[in-house]
Scaffold this motif. Structure first.
Motif, short mmCIF file in Angstrom:
data_model
loop_
_atom_site.label_atom_id
_atom_site.label_comp_id
_atom_site.label_asym_id
_atom_site.label_seq_id
_atom_site.Cartn_x
_atom_site.Cartn_y
_atom_site.Cartn_z
N TYR A 147 0.82 -1.22 0.00
CA TYR A 147 0.00 0.00 0.00
C TYR A 147 0.85 1.26 0.00
O TYR A 147 0.47 2.27 -0.60
N PHE A 148 1.99 1.23 0.68
CA PHE A 148 2.82 2.42 0.76
C PHE A 148 3.95 2.39 -0.27
O PHE A 148 4.85 3.22 -0.22
N TRP A 149 3.88 1.44 -1.18
CA TRP A 149 4.92 1.35 -2.21
C TRP A 149 4.77 2.43 -3.26
O TRP A 149 5.75 2.96 -3.76
N TRP A 150 3.52 2.76 -3.61
CA TRP A 150 3.30 3.65 -4.75
C TRP A 150 3.90 5.03 -4.50
O TRP A 150 3.63 5.66 -3.49
N PRO A 151 4.74 5.52 -5.42
CA PRO A 151 5.26 6.88 -5.28
C PRO A 151 4.14 7.90 -5.44
O PRO A 151 3.27 7.75 -6.29
N VAL A 152 4.16 8.95 -4.64
CA VAL A 152 3.12 9.99 -4.67
C VAL A 152 3.79 11.32 -4.97
O VAL A 152 4.71 11.74 -4.27
N THR A 153 3.31 12.00 -5.99
CA THR A 153 3.88 13.28 -6.38
C THR A 153 3.15 14.43 -5.70
O THR A 153 2.03 14.27 -5.19
N GLY A 154 3.78 15.59 -5.72
CA GLY A 154 3.13 16.79 -5.20
C GLY A 154 1.87 17.14 -5.97
O GLY A 154 0.89 17.64 -5.39
N GLU A 155 1.90 16.87 -7.27
CA GLU A 155 0.72 17.14 -8.10
C GLU A 155 -0.47 16.31 -7.66
O GLU A 155 -1.62 16.78 -7.65
N GLU A 156 -0.22 15.07 -7.28
CA GLU A 156 -1.30 14.21 -6.79
C GLU A 156 -1.84 14.72 -5.46
O GLU A 156 -3.05 14.72 -5.23
N ILE A 181 -5.56 1.63 -6.18
CA ILE A 181 -6.01 3.03 -6.24
C ILE A 181 -5.75 3.79 -4.94
O ILE A 181 -5.87 5.02 -4.92
N TRP A 182 -5.38 3.09 -3.86
CA TRP A 182 -5.26 3.75 -2.56
C TRP A 182 -4.05 4.68 -2.50
O TRP A 182 -2.94 4.30 -2.89
N ARG A 183 -4.29 5.88 -2.01
CA ARG A 183 -3.23 6.84 -1.69
C ARG A 183 -3.62 7.51 -0.37
O ARG A 183 -4.80 7.72 -0.10
N GLU A 199 -20.33 -12.78 7.58
CA GLU A 199 -18.90 -13.10 7.65
C GLU A 199 -18.11 -12.39 6.54
O GLU A 199 -16.95 -12.02 6.73
N VAL A 200 -18.74 -12.18 5.38
CA VAL A 200 -18.08 -11.44 4.30
C VAL A 200 -18.06 -9.95 4.64
O VAL A 200 -17.06 -9.26 4.42
N PHE A 201 -19.16 -9.44 5.17
CA PHE A 201 -19.19 -8.03 5.58
C PHE A 201 -18.11 -7.76 6.63
O PHE A 201 -17.49 -6.69 6.63
N ALA A 202 -17.88 -8.71 7.54
CA ALA A 202 -16.87 -8.53 8.57
C ALA A 202 -15.48 -8.35 7.96
O ALA A 202 -14.65 -7.60 8.49
N VAL A 203 -15.22 -9.02 6.83
CA VAL A 203 -13.93 -8.85 6.14
C VAL A 203 -13.79 -7.42 5.63
O VAL A 203 -12.74 -6.78 5.79
N PHE A 204 -14.85 -6.91 5.01
CA PHE A 204 -14.81 -5.53 4.53
C PHE A 204 -14.66 -4.55 5.70
O PHE A 204 -13.95 -3.54 5.58
N GLN A 205 -15.30 -4.83 6.81
CA GLN A 205 -15.19 -3.96 7.98
C GLN A 205 -13.75 -3.91 8.49
O GLN A 205 -13.21 -2.84 8.79
N LYS A 206 -13.11 -5.07 8.57
CA LYS A 206 -11.71 -5.12 9.00
C LYS A 206 -10.81 -4.37 8.02
O LYS A 206 -9.86 -3.69 8.42
N LEU A 207 -11.09 -4.52 6.73
CA LEU A 207 -10.30 -3.83 5.71
C LEU A 207 -10.39 -2.32 5.89
O LEU A 207 -9.37 -1.62 5.88
N ALA A 208 -11.60 -1.81 6.06
CA ALA A 208 -11.77 -0.36 6.24
C ALA A 208 -11.10 0.12 7.52
O ALA A 208 -10.52 1.22 7.56
N ASP A 209 -11.15 -0.68 8.57
CA ASP A 209 -10.57 -0.28 9.85
C ASP A 209 -9.05 -0.15 9.80
O ASP A 209 -8.46 0.47 10.69
N CYS A 210 -8.44 -0.71 8.76
CA CYS A 210 -6.97 -0.64 8.65
C CYS A 210 -6.49 0.71 8.13
O CYS A 210 -5.28 0.98 8.16
N PHE A 211 -7.40 1.55 7.64
CA PHE A 211 -6.96 2.78 6.98
C PHE A 211 -7.72 3.99 7.54
O PHE A 211 -8.90 3.90 7.85
N HIS A 212 -7.02 5.10 7.60
CA HIS A 212 -7.62 6.33 8.13
C HIS A 212 -8.59 6.98 7.15
O HIS A 212 -9.39 7.83 7.55
N ASN A 213 -8.52 6.61 5.88
CA ASN A 213 -9.31 7.29 4.85
C ASN A 213 -10.20 6.34 4.06
O ASN A 213 -10.63 6.66 2.95
N VAL A 214 -10.50 5.17 4.63
CA VAL A 214 -11.41 4.21 4.00
C VAL A 214 -12.58 3.99 4.96
O VAL A 214 -12.38 3.68 6.13
#
Length: 484
Positions: A147-156, A181-183, A199-214
């Motif tokens: 997730y943090f691999w993608w280089p991010v430019t000032g323009e972005e 697409i995550w930045r 049980e599938v919804f719980a996976v999405f919930q955990k995924l969102a909880d891992c990020f400050h902007n999801v």
């Protein structure tokens, strides 16, 4: 003993000093010179060790030389990026896209037909940890999935985006879409169908909880294909995006079965050309399509059906337009579209129609006075719809994967077509049917992201942006007129 050690070093030098010093057609001569220097050092050490047969410390010397050599060799295989502009690790997870040879994807992208059996092995050559397991530790997920691999430019950073994703199944596909697409400066909203098992919804919930902007939507809607509920789920995410503290410029709505054809940086560059104009397809509805909104529809057993009952006309005399459920919406447009009285009444009037999301946005975008609107035809058929690449059953292009609801589900045989498309997003994919096509697209996005970050974007003929095409689009020309 020492001659034997020397021989091992010499053989290793002959076999292993081969990092890739070629990018595309360009040769990195600094890389070549470093390899030559290491090769000379290793050969010299080998000769000296052969002459000192009885030296007790020769093995230790060989180990030290070997360690220095391997450290230098490893440094040549890592992509060089600017740490001040790069968030986190400089090397993306090794088991992210299961294949490891770029040449295989290049071959697939330059030939027709599906991949051969030997290519198919690439999709199973790597043991990936299950998503559910990775979600037990968010740091593991972020590192191993890059997730943090993608280089991010000032323009972005100066042009943040908002994304809304509708999902109902296959969390692993939605997570693959998110990781590309995550930045950290963007906004992301996920709507999970209310029919989705807990049980599938719980996976999405955990995924969102891992990020400050999801975020997951506060309201979950039971989706029915081609009904008002699909549009309402989009609106739930749009409202959350407008309430967020991210000053995003454009909102892009996606489904969990889609995948980007452009990097975040390329999307920003393209949308910057629009200068606030929306990318919403709009054209006069065909005669048979008019029944979709002139007759009442009902939902029975999770399916929508047309009745013979005529709908009363809309309260306002406006021109109805046909379009798509998807697009790139400017922030000012959504601020008006979700609050304006006419828009609210139009949404209510469309409540019992077929595919109202294909009429709502296109009609509003055509009305005078709506921010970023355009009174011109934009359509997939004319090749002017920027947001989506898709292949209908009746299109000239023949799908190499398979059709579902008359739309192509892309396979690896579609890569030659996909990599040359100018659109932002492609619809649609099925990782369980053909993972290689998504593997290769992800790998190519990585390569283009690094090339652009290094200041060496690829030319249009090599998969880069075709600026001549983008500047010819009617909404880009309209944006240029507004700027003047």
């Amino acid at each position: 003993m020492c001659p034997a050690v020397a021989n091992v070093l010499f053989v290793h030098e002959r076999k292993e000093t081969s990092p890739n010093c070629i990018e595309g057609e360009a040769v990195d001569f600094a890389c070549v010179f470093k390899i030559m220097a290491m090769s000379i050092l290793l050969r010299s050490a080998s000769k000296r060790l052969r002459r000192h047969k009885k030296t007790p410390g020769c093995v230790l010397v060989a180990i030290i030389i070997y360690a220095v050599y391997m450290f230098a060799l490893a440094s040549l295989t890592k992509p060089t990026t600017n740490p001040s502009e790069h968030d986190g690790s400089h090397v993306r997870g090794v088991c992210l896209t299961p294949h490891s040879l770029n040449v295989r994807c290049e071959k697939l992208a330059n030939r027709s037909g599906v991949y051969k059996h030997s290519d198919k092995k690439l999709s199973t050559s790597c043991k990936q940890r299950p998503l559910e397991e990775l979600l037990n530790n968010c740091d593991d997920l972020k590192v191993q999935h890059g997730y943090f691999w993608w280089p991010v430019t000032g323009e972005e950073r100066d042009f943040p985006l908002a994304f809304g994703i509708k999902v109902h199944e296959k969390p692993h596909m939605a997570e693959r879409l998110l990781r590309v697409i995550w930045r950290p400066h963007n906004f992301y909203c996920i709507h999970v169908d209310k029919k989705t098992p807990d049980e599938v919804f719980a996976v999405f919930q955990k995924l969102a909880d891992c990020f400050h902007n999801v975020f997951l939507t506060d309201v979950r809607i039971r989706l029915v294909y081609a009904s008002i509920f699909s549009l309402m789920s989009d609106i739930e995410c749009m409202k959350m995006a407008l309430r967020s503290n991210v000053s995003w410029k454009y909102y892009l709505n996606l489904s969990g079965q889609e995948f980007p054809l452009k990097t975040n940086f390329e999307i920003v560059q393209i949308l910057s050309l629009l200068n606030g104009t929306n990318d919403i397809p709009s054209h006069p509805p065909a005669a048979n399509n008019q029944l979709y909104y002139r007759r009442k529809h009902v939902i029975i057993n999770e399916e929508i059906y047309q009745t013979r009952r005529e709908k009363p006309p809309f309260a306002y005399k406006i021109v109805h337009r046909k379009g798509s459920a998807y697009g790139a919406f400017s922030r000012p447009f959504l601020q008006v579209a979700l609050t304006d009285r006419l828009a609210v009444e139009l949404l209510d009037w469309l409540n019992d129609t077929w595919a109202p999301d294909e009429l709502f946005w296109s009609t509003l975008n055509y009305l005078p006075g709506y921010p970023g609107g355009l009174r011109a035809d934009v359509s997939h058929e004319e090749g002017t719809f920027l947001s989506r690449a898709l292949a209908w059953y009746w299109d000239k292009y023949r799908c190499q994967g398979h059709y579902r609801r008359l739309v192509c589900v892309f396979g690896s045989g579609d890569l030659p077509w996909l990599v040359r498309r100018p659109e932002l997003i492609a619809n649609k994919f099925d990782e369980d049917t053909d993972p290689v096509v998504m593997d290769c697209l992800e790998k190519m996005l990585e390569e283009r992201a690094v090339a652009a970050f290094r200041g060496k974007p690829l030319p249009a003929e090599a998969g880069g942006l075709n600026w001549t095409f983008y500047r010819s689009l009617p909404h880009v020309r309209k944006a240029a007129e507004r700027a003047r």
